[in-house]
Motif scaffolding. Structure first.
Motif, PDB file in Angstrom:
ATOM      1  N   ASN A 151       0.811  -1.229   0.101  1.00 35.52           N
ATOM      2  CA  ASN A 151      -0.022   0.085   0.032  1.00 35.52           C
ATOM      3  C   ASN A 151       0.997   1.268   0.033  1.00 35.52           C
ATOM      4  OD1 ASN A 151      -2.452   1.503   0.298  1.00 35.52           O
ATOM      5  ND2 ASN A 151      -1.742   1.986   2.243  1.00 35.52           N
ATOM      6  N   GLY A 192      -5.361   4.469  -4.090  1.00 35.13           N
ATOM      7  CA  GLY A 192      -6.822   4.168  -4.628  1.00 35.13           C
ATOM      8  C   GLY A 192      -7.757   4.195  -3.379  1.00 35.13           C
ATOM      9  N   ARG A 193      -8.937   4.110  -3.850  1.00 35.79           N
ATOM     10  CA  ARG A 193      -9.999   4.313  -2.788  1.00 35.79           C
ATOM     11  C   ARG A 193      -9.840   3.145  -1.519  1.00 35.79           C
ATOM     12  NH1 ARG A 193     -13.181   7.340  -0.219  1.00 35.79           N
ATOM     13  NH2 ARG A 193     -14.075   8.432  -2.124  1.00 35.79           N
ATOM     14  N   PHE A 194      -9.490   1.912  -2.137  1.00 38.28           N
ATOM     15  CA  PHE A 194      -9.395   0.810  -1.054  1.00 38.28           C
ATOM     16  C   PHE A 194      -8.135   0.710  -0.807  1.00 38.28           C
ATOM     17  CE2 PHE A 194     -13.476  -1.309  -2.870  1.00 38.28           C
ATOM     18  CZ  PHE A 194     -14.350  -0.446  -2.164  1.00 38.28           C
ATOM     19  N   GLY A 195      -7.038   1.578  -1.352  1.00 33.45           N
ATOM     20  CA  GLY A 195      -5.701   1.097  -1.162  1.00 33.45           C
ATOM     21  C   GLY A 195      -5.030   0.167  -1.637  1.00 33.45           C
ATOM     22  N   GLY A 196      -3.759  -0.153  -1.355  1.00 32.85           N
ATOM     23  CA  GLY A 196      -3.080  -1.224  -1.935  1.00 32.85           C
ATOM     24  C   GLY A 196      -2.881  -2.508  -1.139  1.00 32.85           C
ATOM     25  N   GLY A 197      -2.227  -3.597  -1.511  1.00 32.35           N
ATOM     26  CA  GLY A 197      -2.304  -4.698  -0.810  1.00 32.35           C
ATOM     27  C   GLY A 197      -1.606  -4.725   0.506  1.00 32.35           C
ATOM     28  N   THR A 198      -1.958  -5.859   1.028  1.00 24.60           N
ATOM     29  CA  THR A 198      -1.324  -5.889   2.528  1.00 24.60           C
ATOM     30  C   THR A 198      -0.701  -7.177   2.926  1.00 24.60           C
ATOM     31  OG1 THR A 198      -3.588  -6.735   3.487  1.00 24.60           O
ATOM     32  CG2 THR A 198      -3.231  -4.275   3.783  1.00 24.60           C
ATOM     33  N   ALA A 241      -0.294   0.341   7.159  1.00 21.52           N
ATOM     34  CA  ALA A 241      -1.301   0.313   6.290  1.00 21.52           C
ATOM     35  C   ALA A 241      -2.561  -0.310   7.390  1.00 21.52           C
ATOM     36  CB  ALA A 241      -1.434  -0.604   5.273  1.00 21.52           C
ATOM     37  N   PRO A 242      -3.482   1.022   7.496  1.00 21.38           N
ATOM     38  CA  PRO A 242      -4.610   0.619   8.105  1.00 21.38           C
ATOM     39  C   PRO A 242      -5.421  -0.398   7.586  1.00 21.38           C
ATOM     40  CG  PRO A 242      -5.059   2.686   6.965  1.00 21.38           C
ATOM     41  CD  PRO A 242      -3.618   2.211   6.791  1.00 21.38           C
ATOM     42  N   LEU A 243      -6.248  -1.241   8.611  1.00 15.41           N
ATOM     43  CA  LEU A 243      -7.258  -2.080   7.823  1.00 15.41           C
ATOM     44  C   LEU A 243      -8.452  -1.163   7.177  1.00 15.41           C
ATOM     45  CD1 LEU A 243      -8.121  -4.946   7.631  1.00 15.41           C
ATOM     46  CD2 LEU A 243      -9.473  -4.879   9.482  1.00 15.41           C
ATOM     47  N   ASN A 244      -8.421  -1.188   5.847  1.00 12.90           N
ATOM     48  CA  ASN A 244      -9.327  -0.422   5.163  1.00 12.90           C
ATOM     49  C   ASN A 244     -10.616  -1.107   5.154  1.00 12.90           C
ATOM     50  OD1 ASN A 244     -10.709   0.935   3.378  1.00 12.90           O
ATOM     51  ND2 ASN A 244      -8.885   1.491   1.945  1.00 12.90           N
ATOM     52  N   PHE A 277     -13.276  -2.065   2.163  1.00 16.39           N
ATOM     53  CA  PHE A 277     -13.354  -3.213   1.409  1.00 16.39           C
ATOM     54  C   PHE A 277     -14.270  -4.287   2.049  1.00 16.39           C
ATOM     55  CE2 PHE A 277     -10.975  -7.359   0.684  1.00 16.39           C
ATOM     56  CZ  PHE A 277     -11.698  -7.566  -0.753  1.00 16.39           C
ATOM     57  N   PRO A 278     -14.090  -4.651   3.393  1.00 20.11           N
ATOM     58  CA  PRO A 278     -15.100  -5.676   3.816  1.00 20.11           C
ATOM     59  C   PRO A 278     -16.497  -5.012   4.111  1.00 20.11           C
ATOM     60  CG  PRO A 278     -13.388  -5.006   5.324  1.00 20.11           C
ATOM     61  CD  PRO A 278     -12.921  -4.359   4.065  1.00 20.11           C
ATOM     62  N   ILE A 281     -18.083  -3.364   1.977  1.00 17.92           N
ATOM     63  CA  ILE A 281     -18.618  -3.591   0.703  1.00 17.92           C
ATOM     64  C   ILE A 281     -18.966  -4.825   0.410  1.00 17.92           C
ATOM     65  CG2 ILE A 281     -18.227  -3.449  -1.790  1.00 17.92           C
ATOM     66  CD1 ILE A 281     -18.454  -0.841  -1.193  1.00 17.92           C
ATOM     67  N   PRO A 318      -6.838   0.191 -10.805  1.00 20.14           N
ATOM     68  CA  PRO A 318      -7.197  -0.005  -9.340  1.00 20.14           C
ATOM     69  C   PRO A 318      -8.740  -0.283  -9.375  1.00 20.14           C
ATOM     70  CG  PRO A 318      -5.429   1.841  -9.109  1.00 20.14           C
ATOM     71  CD  PRO A 318      -5.860   1.408 -10.680  1.00 20.14           C
ATOM     72  N   TYR A 326     -10.509  -3.477  -7.751  1.00 17.36           N
ATOM     73  CA  TYR A 326     -11.444  -3.349  -6.525  1.00 17.36           C
ATOM     74  C   TYR A 326     -12.764  -3.995  -6.819  1.00 17.36           C
ATOM     75  CZ  TYR A 326      -8.092   0.149  -4.829  1.00 17.36           C
ATOM     76  OH  TYR A 326      -7.188   0.861  -4.269  1.00 17.36           O
ATOM     77  N   LEU A 359     -14.704 -11.399  -2.467  1.00 16.63           N
ATOM     78  CA  LEU A 359     -15.122 -11.512  -1.105  1.00 16.63           C
ATOM     79  C   LEU A 359     -16.724 -11.437  -0.998  1.00 16.63           C
ATOM     80  CD1 LEU A 359     -14.323 -10.950   1.719  1.00 16.63           C
ATOM     81  CD2 LEU A 359     -14.848  -8.438   1.347  1.00 16.63           C
ATOM     82  N   ILE A 370      -9.477 -10.585   3.456  1.00 17.52           N
ATOM     83  CA  ILE A 370      -9.774  -9.312   3.884  1.00 17.52           C
ATOM     84  C   ILE A 370      -8.223  -8.743   4.490  1.00 17.52           C
ATOM     85  CG2 ILE A 370     -10.610  -8.166   5.913  1.00 17.52           C
ATOM     86  CD1 ILE A 370     -13.033  -9.708   5.532  1.00 17.52           C
ATOM     87  N   PHE A 371      -7.468  -9.679   5.052  1.00 21.05           N
ATOM     88  CA  PHE A 371      -6.041  -9.168   6.026  1.00 21.05           C
ATOM     89  C   PHE A 371      -4.939  -9.426   4.836  1.00 21.05           C
ATOM     90  CE2 PHE A 371      -9.348 -10.199   8.977  1.00 21.05           C
ATOM     91  CZ  PHE A 371      -9.042  -9.207   9.895  1.00 21.05           C
ATOM     92  N   ARG A 397      -4.949  -8.539   1.368  1.00 24.59           N
ATOM     93  CA  ARG A 397      -5.306  -8.266   0.209  1.00 24.59           C
ATOM     94  C   ARG A 397      -4.280  -8.011  -0.699  1.00 24.59           C
ATOM     95  NH1 ARG A 397      -7.136  -2.987   2.944  1.00 24.59           N
ATOM     96  NH2 ARG A 397      -5.223  -1.589   2.030  1.00 24.59           N
ATOM     97  N   TRP A 398      -4.017  -7.787  -2.112  1.00 21.38           N
ATOM     98  CA  TRP A 398      -5.120  -8.315  -3.061  1.00 21.38           C
ATOM     99  C   TRP A 398      -4.802  -9.729  -3.706  1.00 21.38           C
ATOM    100  CZ3 TRP A 398      -8.828  -5.250  -2.016  1.00 21.38           C
ATOM    101  CH2 TRP A 398      -8.710  -3.945  -1.785  1.00 21.38           C
TER     102      TRP A 398
END
Lengths: 290, 257
Positions: free
Chosen positions: A170, A175-181, A248-251, A254-255, A257, B81, B85, B92, B142-143, B145-146
């Motif tokens: 990230n 982007g709105r939901f951010g990058g990967g974690t 990266a905060p847990l966005n 995404f969950p 939605i 992106p 998404y 999901l 979720i944890f 991603r992506w």
């Protein structure tokens, strides 16, 4: 709009800083490399400093005062195996730097000796290892930030077929939901690492996951310049990132939605099959009793 | 060491076993190629369980399959992106749909006496493995991603190496435990596949979609027949004596031969 004005004001300032930095890096004169320097830069520098503090792994200054050469040769080639074997020093290192796991380094004994003599000589002189190959291939230009962003998101595919950074990383504002974690947040990567360190990592990413993905598909020099410029801009665009490495905060978008979609799906399914036979058997049993 | 066992030896062993036993079961015991009654004529609770489970899991399954077959195209799709998404949110959503459906099915199987009666031990094993698999999948989505992108670069090479008989764990080995457990559990599901009701997915009655409909006509008055044959309703009898075990009502299935 305010945000845009801020960006317009700050943009020339940090482009100037970038150009100065890049010029400095460019003008560094080629040095006579001590033995082991090339191997150290390619194999070790992503995670280790010599006299520059701990990174993902320990600072190797004074290493030969702490460990024997025999122990080091065995450990460098197969650290995880030594840890499993129950070696007390290996166990302590793995514990201290968990969850990092040092990957096996398939180096010849003479290569390891070269690296060890480099560490010994720098320790004696009290000097810090500075990678000589870790410099950008050209000066940064204004368009590099956007180009770096496109390489980061994958809009422009990487030349050698590597995955785009956003898959695992990230950067605030990407982007709105951010990058990967899956991998660490890179918003403050240019604060966490010094410029040569960061360039060196982009050239030879030796972290286990990165190495497995980019080992055979390295970034090109051009891509490194662009990504470096984008990382620099991320640091300037996120003032907090200049003092603390961002996580990266847990966005929650995404969950959220996903759950909203789940509820909508149930409602939709129920509407589509609203005339379905509910509990046919119950009706049959009831009617048979009449 | 354990990686070699769990991600090379186990996959080959369970895949060979699955193919051999599935074929053997099909030819030797064709009538077991089904799943026992799910009380199909009840469509209140079953609807929210079975329908959402099957829609969810089929979408997720084919998502994984497409990712495996076309990793480059998926990476290209994820290059913008907004598209990434959209793909991830859809994934999901289907994951959650299958999880919710599965939980419904498990609750129903546990609480309904009629279904408990036709539940085998293997059904319970299958349900637990599926629950673990789907819960881990949602957790990873979720944890970590992506997943649709890093699956293409970190898991597809591993799976391809298995198909090419040149197993290579380089990209899988450094991944987090939850992802490795998800992969490991998938191999376990393949292991139990030939011994469980999961084989029903190989014999989905697709021709039902185009075969001519059948008209069922009863040429007698069912109510009348039932009326004649109906036995008097049993009435509770007050008794001071405890019933012996043999006389107590049970919910065992009645089998006829």
């Amino acid at each position: 709009m305010r945000n845009r004005t801020f960006k317009m004001k700050i943009m020339p300032v940090f482009i100037g800083v970038l150009l100065t930095l890049a010029a400095g890096i460019e003008s560094a004169a080629a040095q006579n490399l001590p033995p082991g320097a090339v191997d150290f830069e390619k194999r070790c520098y992503s995670c280790h400093n010599i006299n520059g503090g701990d990174k993902k792994g320990p600072d190797l200054k004074g290493l030969l005062d702490r460990r024997s050469k025999e122990w080091l040769r065995e450990f460098i080639q197969a650290p995880a195996a030594m840890n499993r074997k129950g070696d007390a020093d290996a166990n302590a290192l793995f514990k201290k730097f968990a969850p990092e796991i040092m990957p096996d380094q398939p180096l010849a004994p003479e290569q390891i000796d070269g690296i060890l003599s480099l560490i010994e000589s720098l320790t004696k002189k009290g000097e810090t290892f500075i990678p000589t190959g870790a410099k950008l291939s050209r000066a940064i230009e204004a368009g590099d930030i956007d180009a770096g962003r496109e390489a980061f998101t994958g809009k422009v595919a990487l030349n050698n077929g590597g995955a785009s950074c956003i898959a695992c990383h990230n950067i605030n504002g990407v982007g709105r939901f951010g990058g990967g974690t899956l991998g660490p947040d890179l918003t403050a990567v240019n604060t966490k690492y010094k410029d040569p360190e960061l360039i060196s990592i982009l050239q030879n990413p030796n972290f286990p996951t990165m190495k497995s993905v980019f080992g055979a598909k390295p970034l090109t020099d051009e891509e490194i310049v662009k990504l470096f410029a984008y990382f620099q801009s991320a640091k300037f665009a996120n003032p907090a990132a200049q003092t603390q490495p961002a996580v990266a905060p847990l966005n929650l978008w995404f969950p959220a939605i996903g759950f909203l979609g789940l509820v909508l799906s149930f409602v939709t399914l129920n509407r589509i099959w609203k005339n379905r036979l509910r509990g046919v058997r119950e009706d049959l049993v009831r009617s048979s009793k009449k | 060491m354990y990686d070699n066992l769990f991600f090379i030896i186990v996959p080959y062993a369970v895949t060979i076993m699955a193919i051999v036993v599935t074929a053997q079961r099909y030819f030797k015991k064709p009538f077991t190629y089904s799943s026992l009654s799910s009380q199909f004529l009840e469509s209140g609770e079953l609807f929210y369980g079975s329908v959402s489970w099957h829609i969810g899991i089929l979408a997720v399954f084919y998502g994984h399959l497409i990712g495996l077959l076309f990793p480059r195209q998926v990476l290209w799709l994820n290059g913008v992106p907004a598209r990434l998404y959209l793909l991830e949110s859809s994934g999901l959503l289907f994951g959650l749909l299958s999880l919710a459906g599965l939980v419904n099915l498990i609750i129903r199987r546990h609480t309904s006496a009629r279904i408990r009666a036709v539940t085998s031990k293997m059904d319970i094993v299958v349900l637990l493995l599926l629950l673990t698999q789907v819960a881990l999948g949602v957790y990873v989505a979720i944890f970590y991603r992506w997943g649709s992108s890093w699956y293409a670069t970190s898991l597809v090479p591993y799976l391809r190496s298995l198909f090419l008989l040149q197993p290579d764990l380089a990209t899988l080995a450094p991944l987090p435990l939850a992802i490795k457990l998800h992969v490991m559990n998938a191999w376990l599901l393949i292991a139990v596949f030939p011994f469980s009701r999961l084989v029903h997915m190989l014999v989905v009655p697709i021709p039902y979609l185009w075969r001519p409909y059948q008209v069922v006509i009863w040429n007698w008055n069912r109510r009348k027949i039932r009326g004649v044959a109906a036995r008097p309703k049993p009435r509770p009898v007050a008794t001071a004596l405890p019933l012996s075990d043999e006389l107590k009502p049970t919910n065992r299935p009645v089998t006829t031969r």
